[in-house]
Write a protein that holds these residues in place. Sequence first.
Motif, mmCIF file in Angstrom:
data_model
loop_
_atom_site.group_PDB
_atom_site.id
_atom_site.type_symbol
_atom_site.label_atom_id
_atom_site.label_comp_id
_atom_site.label_asym_id
_atom_site.label_seq_id
_atom_site.Cartn_x
_atom_site.Cartn_y
_atom_site.Cartn_z
ATOM 1 N N CYS A 159 7.717 103.362 -64.451
ATOM 2 C CA CYS A 159 6.376 103.012 -64.919
ATOM 3 C C CYS A 159 5.690 102.115 -63.889
ATOM 4 N N TYR A 160 4.487 102.491 -63.514
ATOM 5 C CA TYR A 160 3.739 101.771 -62.486
ATOM 6 C C TYR A 160 2.463 101.189 -63.091
ATOM 7 N N GLU A 161 2.212 99.910 -62.789
ATOM 8 C CA GLU A 161 0.888 99.354 -63.072
ATOM 9 C C GLU A 161 -0.059 99.877 -61.992
ATOM 10 N N PRO A 162 -1.391 99.787 -62.204
ATOM 11 C CA PRO A 162 -2.317 100.267 -61.170
ATOM 12 C C PRO A 162 -1.988 99.670 -59.800
ATOM 13 N N VAL B 128 8.018 114.572 -62.810
ATOM 14 C CA VAL B 128 7.105 115.061 -63.847
ATOM 15 C C VAL B 128 6.206 113.898 -64.264
ATOM 16 N N VAL B 129 4.900 114.100 -64.174
ATOM 17 C CA VAL B 129 3.961 113.030 -64.533
ATOM 18 C C VAL B 129 3.738 113.084 -66.044
ATOM 19 N N LEU B 130 4.130 112.014 -66.735
ATOM 20 C CA LEU B 130 3.961 111.969 -68.186
ATOM 21 C C LEU B 130 2.612 111.376 -68.574
ATOM 22 N N GLU B 131 2.191 110.351 -67.835
ATOM 23 C CA GLU B 131 0.914 109.683 -68.125
ATOM 24 C C GLU B 131 0.315 109.182 -66.831
ATOM 25 N N GLY B 132 -1.009 109.151 -66.767
ATOM 26 C CA GLY B 132 -1.705 108.442 -65.694
ATOM 27 C C GLY B 132 -1.965 109.284 -64.452
ATOM 28 N N HIS B 133 -2.497 108.586 -63.443
ATOM 29 C CA HIS B 133 -2.931 109.262 -62.218
ATOM 30 C C HIS B 133 -2.424 108.494 -60.998
ATOM 31 N N GLY B 134 -2.180 109.233 -59.935
ATOM 32 C CA GLY B 134 -1.721 108.596 -58.706
ATOM 33 C C GLY B 134 -1.822 109.554 -57.545
ATOM 34 N N GLU B 135 -1.227 109.132 -56.434
ATOM 35 C CA GLU B 135 -1.215 110.017 -55.263
ATOM 36 C C GLU B 135 0.199 110.030 -54.704
ATOM 37 N N LEU C 182 4.872 107.371 -53.260
ATOM 38 C CA LEU C 182 3.876 107.514 -54.319
ATOM 39 C C LEU C 182 3.157 106.194 -54.561
ATOM 40 N N VAL C 183 1.885 106.267 -54.955
ATOM 41 C CA VAL C 183 1.174 105.064 -55.368
ATOM 42 C C VAL C 183 0.344 105.411 -56.609
ATOM 43 N N ALA C 184 0.341 104.494 -57.594
ATOM 44 C CA ALA C 184 -0.498 104.700 -58.788
ATOM 45 C C ALA C 184 -1.948 104.396 -58.421
ATOM 46 N N ARG C 185 -2.870 105.145 -58.979
ATOM 47 C CA ARG C 185 -4.273 104.897 -58.684
ATOM 48 C C ARG C 185 -4.663 103.480 -59.109
ATOM 49 N N GLN C 186 -5.656 102.901 -58.410
ATOM 50 C CA GLN C 186 -6.041 101.511 -58.694
ATOM 51 C C GLN C 186 -6.582 101.324 -60.108
ATOM 52 N N ASP C 187 -7.043 102.441 -60.736
ATOM 53 C CA ASP C 187 -7.631 102.312 -62.072
ATOM 54 C C ASP C 187 -6.760 102.945 -63.151
ATOM 55 N N ARG D 288 -5.433 104.424 -37.603
ATOM 56 C CA ARG D 288 -4.860 105.733 -37.953
ATOM 57 C C ARG D 288 -4.233 105.643 -39.337
ATOM 58 N N GLY D 289 -4.676 104.677 -40.112
ATOM 59 C CA GLY D 289 -4.204 104.582 -41.496
ATOM 60 C C GLY D 289 -3.569 103.257 -41.821
ATOM 61 N N GLY D 290 -2.903 102.612 -40.838
ATOM 62 C CA GLY D 290 -2.147 101.394 -41.104
ATOM 63 C C GLY D 290 -3.032 100.237 -41.542
ATOM 64 N N SER D 291 -3.956 99.808 -40.675
ATOM 65 C CA SER D 291 -4.774 98.635 -41.019
ATOM 66 C C SER D 291 -5.714 98.959 -42.174
ATOM 67 N N LEU D 292 -6.146 100.199 -42.245
ATOM 68 C CA LEU D 292 -7.031 100.612 -43.342
ATOM 69 C C LEU D 292 -6.294 100.490 -44.672
ATOM 70 N N PHE D 293 -5.035 100.932 -44.684
ATOM 71 C CA PHE D 293 -4.272 100.838 -45.926
ATOM 72 C C PHE D 293 -4.081 99.372 -46.320
ATOM 73 N N VAL D 294 -3.720 98.531 -45.340
ATOM 74 C CA VAL D 294 -3.490 97.111 -45.658
ATOM 75 C C VAL D 294 -4.762 96.502 -46.237
ATOM 76 N N HIS D 295 -5.925 96.845 -45.652
ATOM 77 C CA HIS D 295 -7.180 96.248 -46.119
ATOM 78 C C HIS D 295 -7.662 96.834 -47.443
ATOM 79 N N GLN D 296 -7.374 98.114 -47.666
ATOM 80 C CA GLN D 296 -7.941 98.735 -48.872
ATOM 81 C C GLN D 296 -6.925 98.964 -49.989
ATOM 82 N N GLY D 297 -5.658 99.148 -49.614
ATOM 83 C CA GLY D 297 -4.696 99.569 -50.635
ATOM 84 C C GLY D 297 -3.628 98.547 -50.965
ATOM 85 N N LEU D 298 -3.330 97.629 -50.028
ATOM 86 C CA LEU D 298 -2.233 96.690 -50.286
ATOM 87 C C LEU D 298 -2.686 95.632 -51.276
#
Length: 447
Positions: free
Chosen positions: A34-37, A54-61, A87-92, A203-213
């Motif tokens: 189970c993942y929190e956003p 198998v995804v039982l509930e929620g959204h992610g990538e 995998l990462v759970a969507r922020q919402d 190429r994804g690294g700093s962008l992820f840290v700034h937007q997703g971490l």
Amino acid sequence: MRSFVLNDFIEYDPQLRVRKPILKVPTVVSEIVCYEPGQSTATHHHPVQDEIWVVLEGHGEIWVGEERLAVEPSSMIFIPAGLRHGLVARQDSRLVLLFIKSPGIPEAVSSAAPSGPGSTASAVLPTPASKLRLEVTDIQTEARDVLQVELRASDGGELPAFEPGAHIAIDLPDGKIRHYSLCNDWRERDRYVLGVARSPQSRGGSLFVHQGLRKGMTVAAAAPRNGFPLDASAERYLFLAGGIGITPILAMIRWCEANGRPWRLAYAVRSAQRGAFLETLSTIGGGSVHLHSDDRESCVFDPIPWLAGAPQGEHVYCCGPAPMMAAIKKAAAHRDPGTVHFEYFNAPTDDAHDGVANRKPFTIELKRSGRSLAVPADKTVLEILEQNGLRVVSSCREGTCRTCETGVCEGTVEHRDYCLTPEEQRESKTMMVCVSRAKSERLVLDI
Ligand code: FES
């Protein structure tokens, strides 16, 4: 027969994803996660187990190999053994997954696949040491487009020691490995602190840290390594930092202060708002800090006056963008090369090695399998290994990060990297397969 009510296993924790085992028999294991956003499972693979999500509930990538996929309730994903995935759970959205792995034998989750003759999955080389699990315990804005990130051991334990100048390689949840210098005091064993700039060429690294971490996420990281060691025997130190290149320099300045060594710093930034750790520098005291701001002074930083006046007993440490490093290298040409030290975070754009005309073909022999592979002039060793199903762990792919370091058993290497020390290049026990080539007709690699 045994039956289970899956809803009974659902439980969330704002700090960490929650894993609840359901079934464990020799043929299959299964669990609910189970993942929190925003919570995630870092990139990993299972050497011998196939896996079904198998995804039982929620959204992610999720990402499986190179493929990325948005998932929603009722999605089912099959991940064959050996494929890197995460995998990462969507922020919402919260996310609940049922994992089923077969066979159910105990198995350490690893970031490396098996190698050598007889392997069924493609090999991942070189084999990394076991990874640290680190929790993001704090994220602060340090300057414009610069974040300060604090990481602690997710089990609350002591972290491996590090030296000033060291960095850690982090597995980001999108599968990339990125290297970040440690800027906190080297005596601290309970945390690592990084400074991460948002790079326009990300190429994804700093962008992820700034937007997703996010605080509470966990990441896997290799233990600290130091490719930019401080020579403790120097009489005094001149630090030349550009942009986010201040991070390893900051750790070095802390060491100088603790050891009563004279130091001075010239720190070049595009604008004063981008100057990171200025407040920290002002509280450290001791040496002198000169901040050069391109926009205020209407010119880029000129290292010549700094190096012209540097006494011979002063060691120079430089970390910054490629054009600044090139200017420093030129201005320091008159100095003993053993007293001028560089840490590149990207490769110089005017690299004299560039161009296929400067490269010749050669052969690599893989010691463990006995395979021979031709490396033409227009391909790197790394590309040839990958083309032949040997997945090598790599990151920068331009010779600056040391991730693809590979043992060399025979032959003469033409080192084209920016991370091995001159002594290591002379010894030639290893090479960066993303850029380095062979002077001899054949190289035998420890693969
Ligand atoms: S991948 Fe960074 S040095 Fe080769």
